[in-house]
Structures are given as structure tokens and as C-alpha cells.
Design a protein around this motif. Structure first.
Motif, PDB file in Angstrom:
ATOM      1  N   ALA A   1      47.272  50.323 -50.278  1.00  0.00           N
ATOM      2  CA  ALA A   1      47.169  49.325 -49.212  1.00  0.00           C
ATOM      3  C   ALA A   1      47.029  47.947 -49.826  1.00  0.00           C
ATOM      4  O   ALA A   1      46.683  47.815 -51.004  1.00  0.00           O
ATOM      5  CB  ALA A   1      45.953  49.646 -48.349  1.00  0.00           C
TER       6      ALA A   1
ATOM      7  N   LEU B   1      41.796  49.590 -43.220  1.00  0.00           N
ATOM      8  CA  LEU B   1      42.687  50.276 -44.172  1.00  0.00           C
ATOM      9  C   LEU B   1      42.015  51.543 -44.673  1.00  0.00           C
ATOM     10  O   LEU B   1      40.799  51.568 -44.857  1.00  0.00           O
ATOM     11  CB  LEU B   1      42.982  49.375 -45.370  1.00  0.00           C
TER      12      LEU B   1
ATOM     13  N   HIS C   1      50.682  49.812 -45.508  1.00  0.00           N
ATOM     14  CA  HIS C   1      49.721  49.172 -44.605  1.00  0.00           C
ATOM     15  C   HIS C   1      49.065  47.974 -45.290  1.00  0.00           C
ATOM     16  O   HIS C   1      48.815  48.006 -46.495  1.00  0.00           O
ATOM     17  CB  HIS C   1      48.644  50.175 -44.184  1.00  0.00           C
TER      18      HIS C   1
ATOM     19  N   ASN D   1      49.105  48.578 -39.520  1.00  0.00           N
ATOM     20  CA  ASN D   1      48.501  49.866 -39.896  1.00  0.00           C
ATOM     21  C   ASN D   1      49.445  51.040 -39.659  1.00  0.00           C
ATOM     22  O   ASN D   1      49.008  52.169 -39.504  1.00  0.00           O
ATOM     23  CB  ASN D   1      47.180  50.083 -39.149  1.00  0.00           C
ATOM     24  N   GLY D   2      50.741  50.765 -39.576  1.00  0.00           N
ATOM     25  CA  GLY D   2      51.705  51.846 -39.384  1.00  0.00           C
ATOM     26  C   GLY D   2      52.129  51.988 -37.933  1.00  0.00           C
ATOM     27  O   GLY D   2      53.274  52.318 -37.645  1.00  0.00           O
TER      28      GLY D   2
END
Ligand code: SF4
Length: 378
Positions: A2, A47, A255, A267-268
Motif C-alpha cells: 500500500a 489501509l 490501494h 481502497n479498491g
């Protein structure tokens, strides 16, 4: 894996072409850093997994006084786990680079510098209203290398009204000879309500010439290839082993969390962006209230983002990935639409990847939008 992005919304001067979020008055700097430290605490669970990259951008992060920067990094370290060998980048301007600052940045853990040079031609730097001149730009690279920053990228702008083909060649030659390991290049764009737009309206500066911009980009691709740099993303060139891990994670759908006013996070599933107003951002966080907007992406929007970002990369668009994540019909549709670009030499297939050729890279945004899917929510 991340990434963390921190947006420092302050600059010394307003560059005439820039429409980023920043302020040229700095009295809010201490309150801003305090608010960011609070946002780091509030967002520490956004995350999952340790940070592989940290990127301080802006604005001009290099103007933060060292004690404030140390405090910010202390807060990052308490809020997040950081991978060993994480890439930690600081965006800098040449006028902030001096031996003492370089030493302090290194001690904090910064291992990659991005220097906003834009041009080595004084005539360009003057109308841009940059805070540095050409000699300072050269000195900044030399000082950074002397201080041991081997992972060094600079930004250059091409296709400006005052930049001849010869001067563009000279800019690129100087950058390569100076020993940079990465180069980001952008075509000058005239953003609404900028000083540049007004200068062109008042005929103080010639209008931007799209043919010159395309020519500068074509020449750039050839020169960088000759110099051994990989053209790994439309605007980015790197010597082997020196790609930007942080920016690559944006392009590969990883992310990331953005801290600071106007910063974006992903965050996707959803994307969110903080309020682009320094005072309101600070006031909100004083009450533990983060002001942001959020958008949940439909399947089609996620696919369109993948099409847009992957086509800009050297590896291209993976048809297998499209089939796995969005279905075989979507892959077949992309392939059907892409055939015309393949036929005219703007793209090619290699294994399951659709990749743009040099001529296709000149038209990347148009090709991508031609392959887009309408969202079911539209
Ligand atoms: S220094 Fe960078 S962020 Fe600040 S005004 Fe200039 S281009 Fe924009």
C-alpha cells in the motif's frame, strides 16, 4: 502493498500554468501539519498491510521546516508499519535544495527526490513564474547527487510557446548528462483560470501549438530510448531498476491513502477526496472531523480506470485480467474495438497484452476512451 501520499498545500510562488491546490501564504503551516497528524491517526486503519511507498507531494513539501517534517514522519511511523526498503519520495524545488536540507532529509529516511525543474531555459522559467533559475536547477541535481541521492527524478515541461526543438533537445540532454535515473515529462496544458490562460488571452504569450507538442513528445521518446531509459508510462522514463514504485502502484490499482487537503484515497472499491480548502480542512480536524467526498465505483468504472491506466504503461492491458475480473464478454469487446488501432499500427498484441506503439502513445487518452464501457448507473 500500500502507499501513503501526503499533500503539502503551500508554495513560494504561484507558477502560471499550475492548477493544483496550494497557497502562497504560509501562516497556516503549523496548524496544517497538526491537522495532518490528526488525519493520520483517524485514517490509520484505512489501509491493510504495511506501507511500501510514502510520497510527499504538493504544493512544495521541501519548504516544510525540518522539525515539522521530523514530527510528521514520527507520526507516520507510529500510525503505520513501514516495509523495510520502502520507497520514500520528497518532491522538492531547486531553490530549497542545499547541503544542510539534503542531510536532514536523508536522516529522516527520505531515499528518493523528485525535483521540479520544468526547464533549463531561463526564458521558460521566467514566464512560468518559477521560483528558481536555470543555474539553480543544475546545481540542485549536483548537490543531491553529492549528498548520496542516487534515486533522482526531475520534471520537465515540453511544448511551451518559448521552447524551440533545439532548446527541448538541450533540456533533455542536460538532464541525462546530469545523471538522473528517472524523468517525468508533461506537455504544457492551459488550465482554466490560470495566469497562463490570461497571458495567452492578452497575447503576452503565443498559444500552445498541439503539433509542436506531438513533435516534442515523439522526439523525447526517441532520445530517451537512445539513452537507455525505459518508457514505462506515458509521462515517465526510468533507467532499469529505477521506476517510481509509488506511481506504479497507482497505475496497477494498488490501494493508497491520501492525507491533506485535496488528497485522494483508494481502497479498491471506492475513491475519496479531501476538501480542497486549507482553512476548512484544519477547522474540521480540530473537531476530529475529516471533510471529504466519496464515490463508490461501479464495475464499469473500475474497468474503465484499468483500461485508462494500463494502456498508458509499457506492459499494456492484460486481456486475461479483464476476463478474470470483469468477464469474457468484456475482454472480447475490448479486443473487437482494439482491432482498428492494431490495423493502423497504433497498438499490438503480445501474449495476452494489448500494448500501444509509439504512434499510439501520442493518442493514448483517445484510444482508451474509445474502449470505455458505459456504466450501468449512467
Ligand atoms: S511549485 Fe509546483 S505545485 Fe507549486 S505552483 Fe508551482 S507547479 Fe504548482
Amino acid at each position: 502493498m500500500a502507499g501513503l501520499y501526503i499533500h503539502i498545500p503551500f508554495c513560494r510562488k504561484a507558477c502560471h500554468y499550475c492548477n493544483f491546490h496550494f497557497s502562497t501564504t504560509h501562516h497556516q503551516l503549523p496548524a496544517m501539519l497538526a491537522a495532518m497528524e490528526k488525519e493520520l491517526e483517524l485514517q490509520k486503519t484505512y489501509l491493510s498491510g504495511p506501507l511500501a511507498t510514502i510520497y510527499l507531494g504538493g504544493g512544495t513539501p521541501s519548504l516544510i521546516p525540518i522539525p515539522m517534517l521530523e514530527s510528521l514522519f514520527q507520526k507516520i511511523k507510529t500510525a503505520f508499519q513501514i516495509e523495510a526498503g520502502a520507497e520514500i519520495t520528497l518532491e522538492t524545488n531547486p531553490d530549497d535544495i542545499n547541503p544542510a536540507a539534503l542531510l536532514a532529509w536523508k536522516a529522516i529516511g527520505i531515499n528518493r527526490l523528485s525535483i521540479g525543474i520544468q526547464s533549463f531555459v531561463d526564458a521558460d522559467l521566467q514566464w512560468m513564474n518559477r521560483a528558481h533559475h536555470a543555474q539553480q536547477a543544475l546545481d540542485s541535481i549536483r548537490l543531491a547527487k553529492q549528498a548520496g541521492f542516487d534515486n533522482l527524478t526531475i520534471d520537465l515541461i515540453y511544448g511551451t510557446p518559448t521552447l524551440s526543438d533545439e532548446a527541448w533537445k538541450q533540456n533533455v540532454d542536460i538532464a541525462i548528462a546530469a545523471g538522473i535515473t528517472h524523468l517525468s515529462c508533461y506537455a504544457l496544458t492551459v488550465e482554466p483560470k490560470t495566469g497562463l490562460e490570461k497571458m495567452i488571452e492578452k497575447k503576452q504569450l503565443a498559444a500552445v501549438d498541439p503539433e509542436k507538442q506531438a513533435r516534442h513528445f515523439s522526439l523525447l521518446m526517441q532520445w530517451m530510448e537512445d539513452a537507455g531509459f525505459e518508457h514505462y508510462e506515458i509521462s515517465n522514463f526510468a533507467l532499469p531498476g529505477h521506476r517510481s514504485k509509488h506511481n506504479s502502484s497507482y497505475w496497477s490499482g494498488k490501494h493508497y491513502l491520501g492525507i491533506g487537503p485535496s488528497a485522494h484515497s483508494f481502497n479498491g472499491q471506492s475513491r475519496q477526496w479531501n476538501i480542497a480548502n486549507n482553512s476548512l480542512y484544519i477547522q474540521g480536524l480540530e473537531k476530529n472531523n475529516l471533510l471529504f467526498e466519496l464515490e463508490t465505483l461501479t464495475q464499469e468504472q473500475q474497468l474503465n480506470e484499468y483500461i485508462m491506466t494500463s494502456l498508458r504503461t509499457m506492459e499494456g492491458l492484460s486481456l486475461n485480467r479483464v476476463a478474470d475480473l470483469w468477464g469474457h464478454d468484456k475482454r472480447d469487446q475490448i479486443l473487437f474495438e482494439a482491432n482498428k488501432f492494431i490495423a493502423r499500427g497504433d497498438a499490438f498484441l503480445e501474449a495476452d497484452f494489448l500494448i500501444l506503439t509509439k504512434s499510439g502513445r501520442l493518442l493514448a487518452d483517445g484510444i482508451a476512451s474509445d474502449l470505455f464501457f458505459l456504466s450501468n448507473d449512467n
